[in-house]
Design a protein around this motif. Structure first.
Motif, short mmCIF file in Angstrom:
data_model
loop_
_atom_site.label_atom_id
_atom_site.label_comp_id
_atom_site.label_asym_id
_atom_site.label_seq_id
_atom_site.Cartn_x
_atom_site.Cartn_y
_atom_site.Cartn_z
N CYS A 250 0.80 -1.47 0.13
CA CYS A 250 0.49 0.46 -0.22
C CYS A 250 1.16 1.47 -0.65
CB CYS A 250 -0.74 -0.34 1.31
SG CYS A 250 -2.10 -1.67 1.55
N GLY A 251 1.84 1.34 0.63
CA GLY A 251 3.00 2.57 0.68
C GLY A 251 3.26 2.62 -0.54
N ASP A 252 3.66 1.16 -1.49
CA ASP A 252 4.08 1.31 -2.53
C ASP A 252 3.44 2.57 -3.67
OD1 ASP A 252 6.58 0.60 -1.94
OD2 ASP A 252 6.29 -1.45 -2.62
N ALA A 253 2.11 1.80 -3.46
CA ALA A 253 1.10 2.63 -4.58
C ALA A 253 0.81 3.86 -4.35
CB ALA A 253 -0.36 2.00 -4.01
N TYR A 254 0.62 4.55 -2.78
CA TYR A 254 0.58 5.53 -2.43
C TYR A 254 1.90 6.26 -2.83
CZ TYR A 254 0.40 9.87 0.62
OH TYR A 254 0.33 11.03 1.00
N ARG A 255 3.07 6.23 -3.08
CA ARG A 255 4.10 6.87 -3.56
C ARG A 255 4.00 6.91 -5.09
NH1 ARG A 255 4.73 5.52 1.22
NH2 ARG A 255 6.15 5.71 2.65
N ALA A 256 3.48 6.12 -5.46
CA ALA A 256 3.60 6.02 -7.08
C ALA A 256 2.01 7.48 -7.14
CB ALA A 256 2.64 4.82 -7.66
N GLY A 257 1.21 7.56 -6.49
CA GLY A 257 0.47 8.71 -7.04
C GLY A 257 1.20 10.11 -6.32
N LEU A 258 2.43 10.35 -5.08
CA LEU A 258 2.62 10.81 -4.66
C LEU A 258 3.37 11.30 -6.08
CD1 LEU A 258 4.36 10.81 -1.36
CD2 LEU A 258 2.34 12.62 -2.46
N ILE A 259 4.72 10.38 -7.06
CA ILE A 259 5.40 11.08 -8.04
C ILE A 259 4.27 11.52 -9.56
CG2 ILE A 259 6.78 9.44 -9.75
CD1 ILE A 259 7.52 8.03 -7.58
N TYR A 260 3.30 11.02 -9.43
CA TYR A 260 2.52 11.40 -10.28
C TYR A 260 1.93 12.76 -10.64
CZ TYR A 260 -1.75 11.28 -13.61
OH TYR A 260 -2.33 12.09 -14.63
N GLY A 261 1.32 13.23 -9.10
CA GLY A 261 1.19 14.99 -8.75
C GLY A 261 2.50 15.47 -8.64
N ILE A 262 3.70 14.70 -8.30
CA ILE A 262 4.45 15.87 -8.51
C ILE A 262 4.65 16.60 -9.60
CG2 ILE A 262 6.79 15.49 -8.28
CD1 ILE A 262 7.20 14.64 -5.31
N MET A 263 4.92 14.95 -10.72
CA MET A 263 5.74 15.27 -12.01
C MET A 263 4.15 16.29 -12.96
SD MET A 263 6.71 11.06 -12.52
CE MET A 263 6.76 11.83 -14.75
N ASN A 264 3.34 16.04 -12.41
CA ASN A 264 1.35 16.88 -13.09
C ASN A 264 1.73 18.26 -12.61
OD1 ASN A 264 0.79 15.36 -15.40
ND2 ASN A 264 1.09 13.91 -14.05
N GLY A 265 3.03 18.43 -11.14
CA GLY A 265 2.03 19.78 -10.83
C GLY A 265 1.68 20.29 -10.52
N LEU A 266 0.56 18.81 -9.50
CA LEU A 266 -0.62 18.74 -8.67
C LEU A 266 -0.24 19.40 -7.37
CD1 LEU A 266 -2.56 15.59 -9.95
CD2 LEU A 266 -2.46 18.10 -10.78
N ASP A 267 -1.63 20.63 -6.89
CA ASP A 267 -1.02 20.83 -5.37
C ASP A 267 -0.97 20.07 -4.60
OD1 ASP A 267 -3.37 20.40 -4.79
OD2 ASP A 267 -4.49 21.86 -6.10
N TRP A 268 -0.40 19.63 -3.23
CA TRP A 268 -0.25 19.05 -2.02
C TRP A 268 -2.15 18.39 -2.67
CZ3 TRP A 268 3.49 16.30 -2.61
CH2 TRP A 268 5.01 17.05 -3.17
N ALA A 269 -2.43 18.88 -1.63
CA ALA A 269 -3.96 18.47 -1.17
C ALA A 269 -4.10 17.64 -2.39
CB ALA A 269 -4.82 19.72 -1.15
N LEU A 270 -4.23 17.81 -3.34
CA LEU A 270 -4.83 16.98 -4.56
C LEU A 270 -4.02 16.43 -4.69
CD1 LEU A 270 -7.03 16.62 -7.05
CD2 LEU A 270 -5.63 17.51 -8.36
N ALA A 271 -2.23 16.17 -4.66
CA ALA A 271 -1.57 14.84 -4.96
C ALA A 271 -1.70 13.85 -3.67
CB ALA A 271 0.16 15.21 -4.97
#
Length: 312
Positions: A250-271
């Motif tokens: 689950c932690g790895d899945a969560y981190r993939a979402g973080l990477i996606y958010g950072i790569m797409n310039g999303l704000d932290w609430a959304l990422a």
């Protein structure tokens, strides 16, 4: 944008003991322990942080290139990654070694006895960050000790922002080494226990670490997560899960979402919410790479979980 995900690949052999260990281990006899458990249920899963994160990032439509060292027994895993569309060009086979292996026996109380063989993972330092091109974001996740040290320095030298995610590799490093990782990394990611251990060894809380990093992310299991920046703390609520099948990965899945958010310039609430939903989807399935979804399905679940629209 492309992320280089440095970390482990592993085969996870998971066995279920249909009883309780405590009924077979006599406390007064542990000094001469010799027990055998019959495990009628067994499954073998593809795992390891680099493989898991890359798999999940690919589901979201992100470009992730895992980098790791594996053994001569990796062929079936390599075929699986290829079928999933995961780029395996930076996976190095180390001759005369096995891929890292975890043998996990679980009883009816969810207690676990685990044996882990690092195998080729200990040679992760043979890979170098500069062997990859077009990288805009990096990640140093649990791997061989020297590889984690080297890759952090290499990302920093190449001026590539990266996430430091020590995970189960945390015990490999002393306070001075962990402080060095924190100085080099752009982002830090921990679970709640790891954040406390990081504070104990470096003397710095997540809030203090966030004064030097772009963000410090702390996951809280079923309570969601917190993302600390220099001036803010974002409370990320958990996404509801339809079943609690298996928390592994689950932690790895969560981190993939973080990477996606950072790569797409999303704000932290959304990422953070994307990351949280990734973890919820994963926990509904046994194994670390057996869940899947279409992106419009993910957007629909995101709307249901958080009442927000998400365009992927």
């Amino acid at each position: 944008m492309s992320a280089l995900i440095c970390g482990s690949f592993a085969f996870d052999t998971i066995m279920v003991f249909p009883d309780r260990f405590k009924n077979h281990i006599l406390p007064q006899q542990v000094h001469i322990l010799n027990v055998s458990f019959l495990v009628p249920e067994l499954r073998r899963e593809f795992g390891g942080c680099a493989g898991n994160i890359a798999y999940n990032l690919n589901l979201l439509g992100g470009d992730g290139q895992p980098m790791g060292t594996v053994g001569e027994d990796f062929a079936s895993y390599a075929e699986w990654l290829d079928l999933q569309g995961v780029d395996g060009r930076h996976i190095r086979v180390i001759p005369q070694t096995y891929t890292a292996q975890a043998y996990i026996t679980t009883d009816q109380d969810d207690n676990q006895i685990t044996a882990f063989h690092p195998g080729a993972m200990n040679e992760s330092h043979q890979n170098r960050v500069d062997q990859a091109s077009g990288v805009t974001l990096g990640m140093v996740s649990p791997d061989g000790r020297q590889g984690m040290l080297d890759h952090a320095e290499q990302f920093a030298a190449a001026d590539i922002p990266f996430i430091f995610d020590p995970g189960q590799g945390m015990p490999l490093f002393n306070g001075e080494e962990l402080a060095r990782f924190a100085d080099l990394a752009s982002y830090l990611a921990f679970n709640d226990y790891e954040a406390k251990l990081m504070q104990e060894r470096t003397g710095k809380s997540p809030e203090q670490l966030a004064q030097n990093a772009r963000a410090v992310i702390v996951t809280l299991g079923g309570e969601g997560s917190r993302i600390f920046t220099k001036n803010d703390c974002f409370e990320i609520p958990p996404a509801p899960a339809s079943a609690l099948e298996d928390p592994t990965g689950c932690g790895d899945a969560y981190r993939a979402g973080l990477i996606y958010g950072i790569m797409n310039g999303l704000d932290w609430a959304l990422a953070g919410r994307i990351a949280g939903l990734m973890g919820a989807i994963k926990i509904e399935h046994k194994g670390t790479q057996n869940h899947r979804f279409e992106r419009d399905e993910f957007a629909s679940r995101f709307r249901q979980a958080y009442g927000l629209e998400l365009g992927l």
